[in-house]
Scaffold this active site. Sequence first.
Site, PDB file in Angstrom:
ATOM      1  N   ASP B  36      16.025  55.779  46.263  1.00 37.36           N
ATOM      2  CA  ASP B  36      16.897  55.674  47.424  1.00 37.36           C
ATOM      3  C   ASP B  36      16.814  54.317  48.093  1.00 37.36           C
ATOM      4  OD1 ASP B  36      17.175  58.996  48.962  1.00 37.36           O
ATOM      5  OD2 ASP B  36      18.005  58.108  47.152  1.00 37.36           O
ATOM      6  N   ASP B 278      55.579  23.716  52.172  1.00 37.05           N
ATOM      7  CA  ASP B 278      55.255  24.701  51.126  1.00 37.05           C
ATOM      8  C   ASP B 278      54.895  26.060  51.714  1.00 37.05           C
ATOM      9  OD1 ASP B 278      52.113  23.160  50.057  1.00 37.05           O
ATOM     10  OD2 ASP B 278      53.011  23.419  52.030  1.00 37.05           O
ATOM     11  N   GLY B 413      49.102  33.093  41.670  1.00 36.38           N
ATOM     12  CA  GLY B 413      49.883  34.150  41.053  1.00 36.38           C
ATOM     13  C   GLY B 413      51.130  33.572  40.420  1.00 36.38           C
ATOM     14  N   MET B 414      51.773  32.675  41.171  1.00 35.81           N
ATOM     15  CA  MET B 414      52.974  32.014  40.676  1.00 35.81           C
ATOM     16  C   MET B 414      52.684  31.230  39.407  1.00 35.81           C
ATOM     17  SD  MET B 414      55.842  32.205  42.298  1.00 35.81           S
ATOM     18  CE  MET B 414      56.580  30.611  41.927  1.00 35.81           C
TER      19      MET B 414
END
Lengths: 461, 493
Positions: B36, B278, B413-414
């Site tokens: 634990d 941008d 991502g782009m």
Amino acid sequence: VKNFEIPAFECETGNYHTFCPISCVAWLYKKIEDSFFLVIGTKTCGYFLQNALGVMIFAEPRYAMAKLEEGDISAQLNDHEELKKICLQIKNDRNPSVIIWIGTCTTEIIKMDLEGIAPKLEKQIGIPIIVARANGLDYAFTQGEDTVLAAMAHRCPKYKNSELRQEPTNKIDNSSQIKINNSSNNNFIYERIELPKSKLVLFGSLPSSVASQLNLELKRQSILVLGWLPSQRYNELPSLGEGIYVCGVNPFLSRTATTLMRRRKCQLIGSPFPIGPDGTRAWIEKICSVFNKTPVGLNERENQIWKAVQDYTRIIKGKSIFFMGDNLLEISLARFLIRCGMVVYEIGIPYMDKRYQVAELLFLQQTCKKMNTPLPRIVEKPDNYSQVQRMHELKPHLAITGMAHANPLEARNINTKWSVEFTFAQIHGFSNVQDILELVTRPLRCRSGIMSDFQSLSKQT
Amino acid sequence: MKLAYWMYAGPAHISTLRIASSFRNVHAIMHAPLGDDHFNVMRSMLERERDFTPVTTSVVDRHVLACGSREKVVNNISQKEDLQNFVDRASSYSESDVILADVNHYRINELQAADKTLEQIVRYYLDKARREGFLNRSLTDDPSANIIGISTPGFHNQHDCRELKRLPSEPGISINQIIPEGEFLKNLKDLSRAWFNIVPYREMSLMAANFLEKEYGMPHILTTPIGILNTADFIAQISKIVNLWSFSLIEKKVNYDLYVENQTKFVSQATWFSKSIDCQNLAGKEAAVSGDATHAAAITKILVREMGIRVSCSGTYCKHDADWFNEQVQGLCDETIITEDHTEIGDTIARIEPSAIFGTQMERHIGKRLDIPCGVISSPVHIQNFPLGYRPFLGYEGTNQISDLIYNSFNLGMEDHLLDVFGGHDTKEENIKSLSTEKNNIHWSYDVESELKKIPGFVRGKIKKNTEVFAKQNNISTITVDVMYAAKEKLSS
């Protein structure tokens, strides 16, 4: 039973740190490919496994928590119905060949009757359910695997003595053939042999490539392994029964060994464990002696390996090491490192079954005598705080410790290696000796210049 | 019983350990079975903590259970009374103060338990000081504040703390105490000397702040200074509180408007960034937000009000704080989702298909699965959230970090999409094939091919190459399992 004098050890019954035994789920679900592990516990268990599995949890492993809530604890809900709902969901989502229920501390304390519910539920949903109690009240870390395998042993089919009398003429499978090598001047020429399968079952969960390596070593001695517990798939469990010999590959499997002997009437081969070239050789030798085969080329094989890892052993020769203890592999690892030339000050270990590990302990004694080093102190259930004090006095070159202590010890100028890595690295057999030494020598090798000037990086005085 | 795979907040005892190990000279004892105390591992490894974690497990095993605590443990609802006796007895033997943590495992989660434990400790020490006459009721001469709620291993807590110390110091506010991280318990008696309390994470310290307000009349600022607007609001609230007392104590009124303006326009780059070209390209893009209440609400506000990004869905796993959360994000997002079930969040995100996700590690993996970029803005924590560099989420430096995070998430991502569209990535297949078709006739036998498949992908190429080199060196034309293992032994890995 011969009267052996095994090394003395003390039991400190201290406060020590190791992982909860349900951690075995992390490697067992990967090993048994058609299994599903259901841990029946509370948020504490789930949180621990989530952190232990790390990124694997996102790969949607064949594991889940049956999370007990207040209603379950105070017996307001019907356990059978609740578990049935969950198992049906698992059947629909994953359709495993077996569901393994892992009991936890909570199920122990509230005395949930898992063994009573499982058979009934098994009939109702049509999937085998195995119950294994892997809780921190009774077990430590790797012993989780022990209880799962002991439970699985009951499900192995019954061995019929007549099976082996048949000559294996029709059923030729690839594993019993060894291809002929054309080249005349290399070492790997074997004859085409059709071996009858020996009555040998090995137990312990190893990555399949390592298991194959061990199978190969035995095949070279003309011993063909009948099967492994656990097998890669639940449906391929080996047959067990009177006349079958079993041999373990890991030191923490004492319960499995007992179950195989007492309940399945197998004969246990007691030997040191196949860790390190010396251990592997002793293991093969013992198995050979049981099957009345003279070992071929083992000494050469062992010496070959020792020669191959000379660069590593050179680094550790004469250096000292201290095992704080958590994964029960400590005796075997210590014995191997002593053979490499190290001095072991202390071996901490959560639990030691003296009978199951008797061969390993004797081997440890012999190795110390051979290498002319003192026998290490063996402490069962050590007290971590006392150990840290002892380490400050003894100043070992290397400490093998759990992740709770590794960083603080490093900050106090004691080189450490995580013990958990030995649980997950491939350390068995002749082919993996380098891997163990790689782990052990890494902290001793990569000490850069900057750090050697600082005595202590701790923030506490 | 519930089938569960993952949880956002840990169990209650973890937070008691968090609070205990944040204070100095506090040691936590857990009467618990083996394992634990994995909290020690987490803290040591995530925070790269140099010192031993002050938590010890007093190991409970079968014997201990049998010898005495069985009845107590089984009936764990009334367990509290028996443990309280134990605590009282321990106090009389020990020179240390011994407190029983009053947290119910089944009813509250990690965050609520942390809140409760901290309040319990603060109450204990202030009551004790008051009883024994040590309590100093006079305010500090100069305006000062306490920071309540910084603990280990919190999400970017160490960095936030540094920023929180800096933020009020320019307007002339000193820091009285920071609790629990790094504070000595004996200093808690001076807690009420500060003019006000700062509560950056409402999940973790609201109860303690409310207690201090009720018993000692200390006002507290609940606004978390995340983002330009919230930080300005935060400073405005400070000036209001300070001005209540300032006239009598320091004989002047304070005005921080110039400070705020300066920071907003020039020190923080976020405002300028949101005007720059941008960032304009980000306007109108869709995002999904999820996390703890503080961070999820704050990031939603920043995205919508400071950057003009649309938030389709905003959510939190802090169910107990649902009302506050809903109130905060009202009008800022299309839908809210309050749940602890990560599959619900995953399904919602899959349905919405935003251009970027801002969430926890779980959402990061949901994003990987759905091929949507994700920035991590909230606990549960991962080693990535303990950077060695300075990365606060609060204050003016925090606005810079957040802007970077948001911008990079959308942009990378782009990038990936563009590369995909125009086929920019090299295929790895080619490379491996070229290794083994080198002008030789090395033949891999059938059984060893299947052995090879068992080796994980990222190592396979190397092993294949090693084996072929070995085979060539030894004039072996057919590779069998034997050969592969012999190669491993001979050549270095």
